[in-house]
Design an enzyme around this catalytic site. Structure first.
Site, PDB file in Angstrom:
ATOM      1  N   LYS A 288       0.838  -1.193   0.000  1.00 12.60           N
ATOM      2  CA  LYS A 288       0.000   0.000   0.000  1.00 12.60           C
ATOM      3  C   LYS A 288       0.878   1.250   0.000  1.00 12.60           C
ATOM      4  O   LYS A 288       0.540   2.254  -0.607  1.00 12.60           O
ATOM      5  CB  LYS A 288      -0.906  -0.035   1.238  1.00 12.60           C
ATOM      6  CG  LYS A 288      -1.829   1.164   1.327  1.00 12.60           C
ATOM      7  CD  LYS A 288      -2.919   0.944   2.337  1.00 12.60           C
ATOM      8  CE  LYS A 288      -3.896   2.100   2.400  1.00 12.60           C
ATOM      9  NZ  LYS A 288      -3.290   3.419   2.539  1.00 12.60           N
ATOM     10  N   ARG A 289       2.004   1.155   0.672  1.00 14.77           N
ATOM     11  CA  ARG A 289       2.911   2.315   0.726  1.00 14.77           C
ATOM     12  C   ARG A 289       3.388   2.737  -0.665  1.00 14.77           C
ATOM     13  O   ARG A 289       3.588   3.912  -0.919  1.00 14.77           O
ATOM     14  CB  ARG A 289       4.112   2.031   1.638  1.00 14.77           C
ATOM     15  CG  ARG A 289       4.006   2.774   2.968  1.00 14.77           C
ATOM     16  CD  ARG A 289       5.012   2.284   3.971  1.00 14.77           C
ATOM     17  NE  ARG A 289       4.727   0.908   4.357  1.00 14.77           N
ATOM     18  CZ  ARG A 289       5.599  -0.099   4.267  1.00 14.77           C
ATOM     19  NH1 ARG A 289       6.820   0.107   3.805  1.00 14.77           N
ATOM     20  NH2 ARG A 289       5.256  -1.324   4.651  1.00 14.77           N
TER      21      ARG A 289
END
Ligand code: GLU
Length: 530
Positions: A288-289
């Site tokens: 997600k980062r």
């Protein structure tokens, strides 16, 4: 000679193809595959890819596609996740044949509703001596971990622990009756070769000595763990192929051993572990980062975390077309065998083949997804895009007949990657400019522009037919007869109509605006700019 060897080659390829089809079909067994998410949060885009491949495989073989909810880990349960997952697939157009919310003959399909079923199978393993009961408390396990480096609950340590292998039967019974919590562990026989036959990776063999006696069941919540529930359900639901992400590969040997423990080897599904999705740069697993860092969603729909209130962006809300997302994902780990890129879902079904899936991780090059989105905007009819664009127009206070929206879309859609970008590219078709772009003025609104534009307006006004195709050659002739330069005259007119030196062919614009509006805008600009 040449002929014979060619023939031979063909025969060999044919035989190989047949064999592939056979193994992919597990003989005559009906193809039944499942997507089995745990409702622990939003569906990750990698999960969407897994579901898509299962869907393509099921359709390709005329089989069934099951939606199962694996919610036996109550600590990780997140409310709303199941509905989110279903909504994602509705948006993406991936359809299931049976399962949670779809019904079917193998239900219930939510594992939390199958407690009694699992208990029966746990008892079967216990009776057969393939599993045992263990009473070790978390503190006792912790103490062992401190005592023995790299402690693992297995053949070398299990006899030092508090379990039904080391306690007498009456002691076990008494402990349970006294309300002590316990777990059931699989009894792994050390020194056995465990072979996982993977349709994508080939044979993967490991020695059972490296495995630990995994927990299959917990008395505390009377629920099985993922491993047991997953195997029992795949068996009872007659799943023929387990197609899932690479992160589940380490569990596969244990799963094979469970099938053996139950004596279900003959109906064990075929495994296919899909390649990892990698960061856009290619180094390491997509997270997600990466999306936050580079500005792309990793979830199909926007997700509102019920605990933290955090909002994570989704492809739907970010204005991607579901067809583009699907097409992009299909090619992350699979290819149709040629360099074809744009494919409808039906075409993908036709071409899909697990043998063409790669083992190597697939780079998540999200820029390619932007390209796909553009391609799908071009592929869709102007009417379809107009229907998506109309609410945006209305949000700007513009209400016009759908035919007008459709024409506008047709004029500018080749300039955008997203439907949301249409407004900036065609707002001038619906509202006259109230200011003019500095740069464009500097370039095209020179000293004699007001005069030539005024003359052009008079000429245009005198024309009986306003059709752009008729007007264009006449205007060109007029410009030549005046000794003016086409570029200068037409771009000056463009700036008065659009407000900037941009947009499609000028006679398409005059067509769209019509005689009255064109002349009104041009004359207004002449007075406003002088
Ligand atoms: N519940 C697992 C998941 O969340 C299923 C893994 C499998 O397909 O076996 O992905």
């Amino acid at each position: 000679m040449v002929k014979i060897s060619l023939f031979h080659e063909k025969m060999i390829t044919f035989a190989a193809q047949k064999k592939n089809e056979m193994t992919q079909n597990s003989g005559n067994r009906r193809v039944r595959v499942r997507f089995a998410p745990s409702p622990t949060g939003p569906l990750h885009i990698g999960g969407v890819r897994t579901a898509l491949y299962n869907y393509l495989f099921a359709r390709k073989h005329g089989g069934d596609f099951i939606f199962r909810i694996e919610d036996t880990d109550t600590n990780r349960f997140v409310p709303g996740a199941e509905e989110y997952i279903l909504e994602s697939f509705r948006w993406l157009g991936i359809k299931f044949d049976e399962g949670v919310s779809f019904g079917g003959n193998y239900g219930p399909y939510r594992q939390s509703e199958r407690k009694d079923i699992y208990k029966k199978y746990v008892d079967m393993l216990l009776e057969a001596g393939k599993a045992y009961i263990a009473f070790d408390t978390p503190a006792e396990l912790e103490a062992k971990r401190n005592e023995i480096p790299n402690f693992q609950y297995d053949a070398t340590t299990r006899l030092q622990m508090r379990n039904s292998l080391t306690l007498r039967a009456d002691e076990v019974k008494a402990l349970i009756e006294a309300g002590n919590q316990y777990v059931v562990r699989i009894l792994i026989e050390p020194g056995q070769e465990v072979e996982v036959d993977d349709l994508i990776r080939g044979k993967v063999t490991i020695n059972s000595s490296v495995l630990d006696d995994k927990v299959l069941y917990k008395s505390a919540d009377q629920l099985p763990t993922y491993h047991l529930a997953n195997i029992v359900d795949d068996h009872l639901m007659e799943v023929s192929h387990v197609i899932r992400g690479e992160e589940w590969l380490p569990s596969a040997p244990l799963h094979v051993l469970l099938y053996r423990a139950f004596g279900w080897e003959d109906t064990m599904p075929q495994f296919a572990h899909l390649p990892l999705l990698l960061k856009p740069e290619g180094n390491g697993k997509l997270s997600k980062r990466d999306g936050d860092r580079l500005g792309f969603p990793v979830f199909p729909l926007e997700w509102h975390d019920p605990k933290t209130g955090e909002i994570s962006s989704g492809y739907r809300e970010k204005d991607y077309l579901p067809e583009a997302v699907i097409n992009f994902l299909a090619l992350l780990g699979w290819n149709p065998g040629d360099d074809r890129e744009i494919m409808s879902l039906d075409e993908m079904v036709d071409l899909f083949n697990l043998e063409k899936c790669s083992k190597a991780g697939a780079r998540f090059n999200y820029q390619k997804l932007v390209w796909f989105n553009h391609e799908y905007i071009m592929l869709k009819s102007d009417r379809e895009i107009a229907l998506l664009f109309n609410p945006i127009l209305e949000s700007h206070g513009i209400k016009v007949p759908m035919e007008r929206v459709e024409t506008a879309v047709g004029l500018v859609k080749n300039r955008v990657n997203f439907v949301g970008e249409l407004w900036d590219n065609c707002s001038y078709l619906f509202q006259a400019p109230d200011e003019y772009d500095e740069k464009s003025l500097k370039k095209w609104w020179k000293e004699n522009a007001p005069q030539t534009t005024a003359e052009l307006c008079d000429f245009l006004e005198s024309q009986p037919d306003w059709n752009g195709e008729v007007l264009e050659p006449l205007v060109m002739e007029w410009i030549a007869s005046k000794g003016y330069q086409t570029g200068k005259v037409m771009n000056a007119l463009r700036v008065t109509l659009v407000g900037a030196a941009m947009g499609p062919q000028i006679f398409c614009i005059t067509d769209f605006l019509g005689r009255e509006e064109t002349l009104r805008r041009a004359r207004k600009a002449i007075s406003a700019l002088s």
